[in-house]
Structures are given as C-alpha cells and as structure tokens.
Design an enzyme around this catalytic site. Sequence first.
Site, PDB file in Angstrom:
ATOM      1  N   ASP A   1     -50.777 -84.338  48.853  1.00 35.21           N
ATOM      2  CA  ASP A   1     -51.558 -83.126  49.082  1.00 35.21           C
ATOM      3  C   ASP A   1     -52.567 -83.442  50.174  1.00 35.21           C
ATOM      4  OD1 ASP A   1     -53.580 -84.549  48.015  1.00 35.21           O
ATOM      5  OD2 ASP A   1     -53.959 -83.233  46.332  1.00 35.21           O
ATOM      6  N   SER A   2     -53.384 -82.484  50.530  1.00 33.84           N
ATOM      7  CA  SER A   2     -54.219 -82.649  51.728  1.00 33.84           C
ATOM      8  C   SER A   2     -55.675 -82.896  51.399  1.00 33.84           C
ATOM      9  CB  SER A   2     -54.125 -81.384  52.568  1.00 33.84           C
ATOM     10  OG  SER A   2     -54.598 -80.276  51.807  1.00 33.84           O
TER      11      SER A   2
ATOM     12  N   GLY B   1     -57.491 -80.600  50.267  1.00 37.06           N
ATOM     13  CA  GLY B   1     -58.138 -79.290  50.345  1.00 37.06           C
ATOM     14  C   GLY B   1     -58.666 -78.833  48.995  1.00 37.06           C
ATOM     15  N   PHE B   2     -57.865 -79.013  47.970  1.00 32.16           N
ATOM     16  CA  PHE B   2     -58.281 -78.603  46.626  1.00 32.16           C
ATOM     17  C   PHE B   2     -59.405 -79.502  46.105  1.00 32.16           C
ATOM     18  CE2 PHE B   2     -57.703 -78.763  41.964  1.00 32.16           C
ATOM     19  CZ  PHE B   2     -57.918 -77.429  41.677  1.00 32.16           C
TER      20      PHE B   2
ATOM     21  N   ASP C   1     -56.149 -77.000  53.709  1.00 32.78           N
ATOM     22  CA  ASP C   1     -56.409 -75.579  53.452  1.00 32.78           C
ATOM     23  C   ASP C   1     -57.750 -75.380  52.780  1.00 32.78           C
ATOM     24  OD1 ASP C   1     -55.625 -76.891  51.099  1.00 32.78           O
ATOM     25  OD2 ASP C   1     -54.930 -75.027  50.193  1.00 32.78           O
TER      26      ASP C   1
ATOM     27  N   GLY D   1     -53.860 -71.846  45.622  1.00 34.10           N
ATOM     28  CA  GLY D   1     -54.797 -70.872  45.070  1.00 34.10           C
ATOM     29  C   GLY D   1     -54.249 -70.091  43.894  1.00 34.10           C
TER      30      GLY D   1
ATOM     31  N   ASP E   1     -45.940 -79.396  40.691  1.00 33.64           N
ATOM     32  CA  ASP E   1     -46.619 -80.642  40.326  1.00 33.64           C
ATOM     33  C   ASP E   1     -47.741 -80.277  39.388  1.00 33.64           C
ATOM     34  OD1 ASP E   1     -49.603 -81.214  41.499  1.00 33.64           O
ATOM     35  OD2 ASP E   1     -48.563 -79.675  42.650  1.00 33.64           O
TER      36      ASP E   1
ATOM     37  N   CYS F   1     -35.388 -84.253  22.240  1.00 35.25           N
ATOM     38  CA  CYS F   1     -35.695 -85.006  23.462  1.00 35.25           C
ATOM     39  C   CYS F   1     -34.932 -86.334  23.497  1.00 35.25           C
ATOM     40  CB  CYS F   1     -37.201 -85.260  23.547  1.00 35.25           C
ATOM     41  SG  CYS F   1     -37.708 -86.139  25.040  1.00 35.25           S
TER      42      CYS F   1
ATOM     43  N   CYS G   1     -35.979 -88.936  25.546  1.00 38.31           N
ATOM     44  CA  CYS G   1     -36.808 -89.932  26.240  1.00 38.31           C
ATOM     45  C   CYS G   1     -36.908 -91.226  25.424  1.00 38.31           C
ATOM     46  CB  CYS G   1     -38.196 -89.371  26.543  1.00 38.31           C
ATOM     47  SG  CYS G   1     -39.345 -89.441  25.162  1.00 38.31           S
TER      48      CYS G   1
ATOM     49  N   CYS H   1     -38.920 -90.824  22.171  1.00 35.20           N
ATOM     50  CA  CYS H   1     -38.253 -90.099  21.090  1.00 35.20           C
ATOM     51  C   CYS H   1     -37.047 -90.860  20.558  1.00 35.20           C
ATOM     52  CB  CYS H   1     -37.867 -88.699  21.565  1.00 35.20           C
ATOM     53  SG  CYS H   1     -39.332 -87.662  21.814  1.00 35.20           S
TER      54      CYS H   1
ATOM     55  N   HIS I   1     -43.118 -89.218  27.437  1.00 36.12           N
ATOM     56  CA  HIS I   1     -42.437 -88.085  26.787  1.00 36.12           C
ATOM     57  C   HIS I   1     -42.759 -86.774  27.491  1.00 36.12           C
ATOM     58  CE1 HIS I   1     -41.068 -85.122  23.957  1.00 36.12           C
ATOM     59  NE2 HIS I   1     -42.286 -84.616  23.972  1.00 36.12           N
TER      60      HIS I   1
END
Lengths: 384, 384
Positions: free
Chosen positions: B90-91, B93-94, B144, B222, B272, B311, B313, B316, B342
């Site tokens: 990511d950049s 920005g968030f 952004d 956003g 994500d 599941c 995994c 589990c 999990h």
Amino acid sequence: MFEFQLLHSDGAARVGLLHLPHGQVRTPAFMPVGTRATVKTVTPEEVVGIGADIVLANTYHLYLRPGHETIRALGGLHGFMHWDRPVLTDSGGFQVFSLAALNRVSDEGVQFQSHIDGSRHLFTPERVMEIERALGADVIMAFDECPPGQASREVAVAAHERTLAWLGRCRDRFAELVAEDGRASAQTLFPILQGSVFPDLRREAAHRTRELGDWNGYALGGLSVGEPKPAMHDMLEVVIPELPGGRPRYLMGVGYPEDLVEAIRRGVDMFDCVAPTRNGRNNAAWVTAEGQVNVKAARFRLDAGPLDPACDCYTCRHYSRAYLRHLAVAGEVLGLRLLSLHNLRFLVRLTEEARAAIAAGRLEQWSAEWLRVFHAQRKTTNGE
Amino acid sequence: MFEFQLLHSDGAARVGLLHLPHGQVRTPAFMPVGTRATVKTVTPEEVVGIGADIVLANTYHLYLRPGHETIRALGGLHGFMHWDRPVLTDSGGFQVFSLAALNRVSDEGVQFQSHIDGSRHLFTPERVMEIERALGADVIMAFDECPPGQASREVAVAAHERTLAWLGRCRDRFAELVAEDGRASAQTLFPILQGSVFPDLRREAAHRTRELGDWNGYALGGLSVGEPKPAMHDMLEVVIPELPGGRPRYLMGVGYPEDLVEAIRRGVDMFDCVAPTRNGRNNAAWVTAEGQVNVKAARFRLDAGPLDPACDCYTCRHYSRAYLRHLAVAGEVLGLRLLSLHNLRFLVRLTEEARAAIAAGRLEQWSAEWLRVFHAQRKTTNGE
C-alpha cells in the site's frame, strides 16, 4: 519397554537408546520444555523437525490449569497437545517451592497457594502420582523436596530425608494405580536424588534410592539452583559412579550449552531447560562461534548473513540477521518463534555432535574445541 | 506480465488469473497482511500452505522501521522476508491519516509525525513512489488521500481531487524511476479511487482515473472506513460498471467473511484485511456454521472436536477446541499462531469456494447458503 541400550562409551560419557512406550530417545538427549503442554511458540512438528525425541511438561502448571482430569478426558498429554512421541512430566516438587505464592512443608506433603489465583492446594507424594498418572507421560518423576543451592547442611539433610521418604510413598501409590488399571503400565517412575552440594549426602542418596527399587532411570535434582558451577561438576563426579551403569541419568533443569557439554563428559544422559525458549523470547540467541548474542544489536542492522553460519535450523537457512533484528525491534511474534526454534535446535545439535564424538572415542578433543570456539568471542572482544 | 485472464463470470462476479512478476494470483483473492514484512505470527511457508498467492506489506510502517533503504539493500521485500511470490505494497495514504500522531495535508503531500518516536516526515506522491520502488513489490499503490467514512461532501470532494492530482504525479515519477533503472519494470502501479459515499464522485473517479492511464488494476479506497455497510455495497454497484472489465478490482481493507461474499457478488477481485490475524490475537475465530466465536468460551472446556469441522487447516486437523481454549486462557503464543492460521485459511477457503461457485454458474445460490449457515447460530441463540 523402558529398556536402556548402551551403544558407546568414552570415559564417563555414553551414547544410549532409551525405549519408551511412545518411541525411542537417543541419549545424550535434550528435552524441550513444554510447561503448559506447549513448547513455547513452536508446534510439535517443529519440535520433531529440530530432532528432539521427547518433551517435558510440568505437573504443577497443568494441575492448576486446565487440570489433570481435563487432560485425562482429552486423551492424556499426548492427545491433548498433539504429540505422539515420548513425554516426561516433572512432579511439581521444584515449582511448589519456587513458584507458589506461599508454601508450607510437612512430612505429609506441601500446602501451597496457586501463583495464578491464590487458591490453596496440597501436594502429597500420593496425590502427585495420581495427577501424573492422569497426565499420562511415559516417564513420571517422584515428588521431591528441592532446597535452594545455598542451603545449610541442616536444610539439605531434611530435604534429602524427606525426598527419600516420599519416594517410597510415590513407589507404593504408583504401584497401586497401575494395579487398579488392570493392565501393564505405560509409564515408569524415576526417582530424584537430592543432597545439595554435600558429597556424603549425594552418595547416600544414590545408595538409599537404589535400596528403594530398581529404577529405570535416575534424576539428579537440586543442581543448577544457585550453587557455584564447580560444585555442580563435583557433585556429578561424586554421584554418577554410585549409579547403575545400565540406567539413564537425568540432570534436571540443565541447561546452557556449556553446562550440557560439561555434564555429558561426566556421564549425564538427559537434560531439560527452559533457556532455549526463554532466551528466544528475550531476543537472545546462541551462536556457535560467538556465544550468546542479542539479535537487537546494532551491528546486525544490515547483516545479510544467517544468525549462525554453522547451524542447519529453519531460521538459519532462510532468514538474515537483519531480518531477525527487524522482527525483534518491532516486537513481532515471528521473531520469538524463529529464535526459539534456533536455540532449541542449537542444544539438540549439540547433543548430536556429542553423540558422534563419543561414538568416535574423541569426546575430550571435541568438547575442548567446542568450548574454545563458543567462548572465543568472549575472550577477544567485549561481545555485545 | 501484469496480464489479467478472465476465466469465468457469473453475474457481476468473475474468476481470473493475475500474472505478476513473482507468480500468479487466483482471483477472487484474499491477500494476508504482512504490515511489517511478516504476516503476524506465521511463516511464509504457512502462508503458502493456506493457499494464499500474494501478501500485502505496508509502506508507512516499513519506511519508518527498518527503513526502505535497508530493505532495498537486503534484496527488497522478497529477499528480506523470505517470500518469493507476489507482494503488493500500500502507499501509506491510509496510515498517515489513521496512525500518524499529527498530520498536515497540503497539495504538496502530507507532513506527519511517526507514531513510534514522534519524528517528522513528509510523504509526497513522488517520495512514496521512490519508497515503494525500493521495497520492490510486484504491485505498488498510488499515494491517495483517504477521508473518513462520515466525511462531508466538501471533504470528500477535496480528497477525491487531491487523489487524482497525486495519481498523475505518482504515474510520472514511477515512469522516471523505471526509466532510470534502464530495465523493464518488475512493478506495476495501481490507482486508488476515492469519492466516499457519493455516487457521482465515485463515477467521476472512475472516469478521470481511466483518463490518466490504462492501469493494470483499479483499487477502491475509502470504503469500510466507518460508512454504513449498505453504502459500501451501493458504491460497489455504482463504480464497478465504470471500470474496464479486463482489469482486476481491489477493494482495500476488506474484510470480514460476509463482506468478501457481498463484494465478490458485485465484481470485486482482490481483498486485504488485518482481521484474520488481529482476531486471532484476540482469541476470536470464524467458524463456518457458528459465525465468530471466542475460543475462551467455557463451553469449549472439554470439547474434543475441531474448532471448525468444515475447515481443513492445520489447526482444525490437529487440535481440539479444549486445547485451543487452554492455550488462550494461558496466553500461549502457539494459540495466537493456531487461530491466526485458521482465520487466514478461513478467508482463503472462502475465496476458493466462491471461485468454484462462479465457475459452476451458481454463485447466487452458494452465497445465499453460505451466509445463511454462517449467520444461523446468531439468529437461533445468543451465541457467545
């Protein structure tokens, strides 16, 4: 079952194979500690991957939480923690003295308060056998009284006598429990020898313990508990010749790499210690040619090399010192995992090398060289 | 390189294959978040094992610690974190808006203070491209301005305009950096579309972003930042038809299982979210037929069954609810690992099932049934 095969010896040191209900243990063996039915931060598959044959779990902790009856209901320790190889449980003797908030010892047993919630409990030799039977380990330890390393002779004698009296009660209650089951025991009981740093007490502990039974193994307690290191070595040299050659000897709570080397030279076969995982959680790692290092060290900032070039563990094969430092500085859980795994492998690899050296009849050369390399950095620089 | 193959579609939903320099990404895809170059508590091999094709790392965190030049020197993110498959960064920005202690936005960029040590920094679109270039991810995100979910129209318009202006500057600086390298880029730049919950702004963002370039993918920013959930669904329905069908759409920071289902139905290809690992560290787990559960629940005390019977995994397959509860109550690190693993597998398995349903042309039936089962417990009992 419970047979101990001696394969090689070199001086006092031996290579052996201990047959237990859930598998074989190659000795000298380091046993990773899974206090609360988990070797901290790592999975059972990872423990197998580093070459460990057996893990230790703590009766005191598991009795308090989640409770031994809970573990019995869930298949014993093996089923509960997803580990199908050998397990050894200690007896809580050390923890009721070192961890419990308050404790009162009498000939009957030890009254103590839980370090978690202050609740009151009583451990007697009989009660501990019932708990360890429920936990279901391959090897269970007798309930003992473990005095501090600097204890007076009077205190040491009292603990030694009580430990012997309790051993008889452990033996009898264990036999009853096995008989009640109506099937052959899948467990064996190891006695713990006390005697502090007094040679005559240590010798007497060996003799009187042997009079109480023909045990499948003998544990040395009350060492590495605050006494000077040469005293520990002396006690090993005093007591080991008094023990039967055909049974494994287990030095409890030891140790650091150099302690393993010194004890193997003197004939010890089994070890356990929380140091690999505890150090790992404190960003400390053992490195073959550097001793103990702190991975937060600034010199690791741009170091693209492995933590220990001599190590074959997952951490050393895949990660740089720079990355390990980053994880440590950021406080990331993966860092604790990677260091714990490395430190565990470090001690297991040490036992592998020791076994090879004993088999080759060159333990003295190997151990001298190993200790020289491990300590070289300490002598030539100020280290960290 | 960077080709996106559309394999199947069902209504607005699609199955695709995104080709990136370090491998292929099967879409719809959930990307585990490795904020500080580690998916919290798990190894890269475990991330591969749960079926994830790509991980996300955070520019803001890695710029501050250990620094992007350190990571460049150690082989970029791939070499640094021992992950040879696709990465997206990511950049920041968030994060400069949500994490930094103080921030001041101007047309130039964002001045902010580190949440770690209060040091002052400036992120401009150009600077962020330089940092993301050093980190070396396959997909890098444009810088952004991300307004809160309840922002006024005035604030939303300003952020939307600034995001578009910054996108042009990101594009130009990224092209320069690629040219300076004198070799083909192993990275592609994705734009982020803002516009808050205003349909006309969202449509305009799509049009004007497309005028600024023919991008290999389009991210929706956003959303899932505090606006009502129906508003997020409305915005997806508004903006997705305005995007080119032959490019992947990435809904940033989403999400929870039901959010993935709803967004996949509306044509989203990539996701994500930190929820799987963050929940795992808080003892919360997703269970197919029970929704979200707390593994400390007393009802798990003696439960020998797996956490989620549906599941596949590692957790589990090998551990009981009783053991997971024990680890949670005891605060053992292995518990965090097992729950994180999990939860990650839960979302990846969800995308696998969605892909199969889309390929079979029965996404609507599958998603209705999946949501019914996941929420059934919530309707019939008081749950936890």
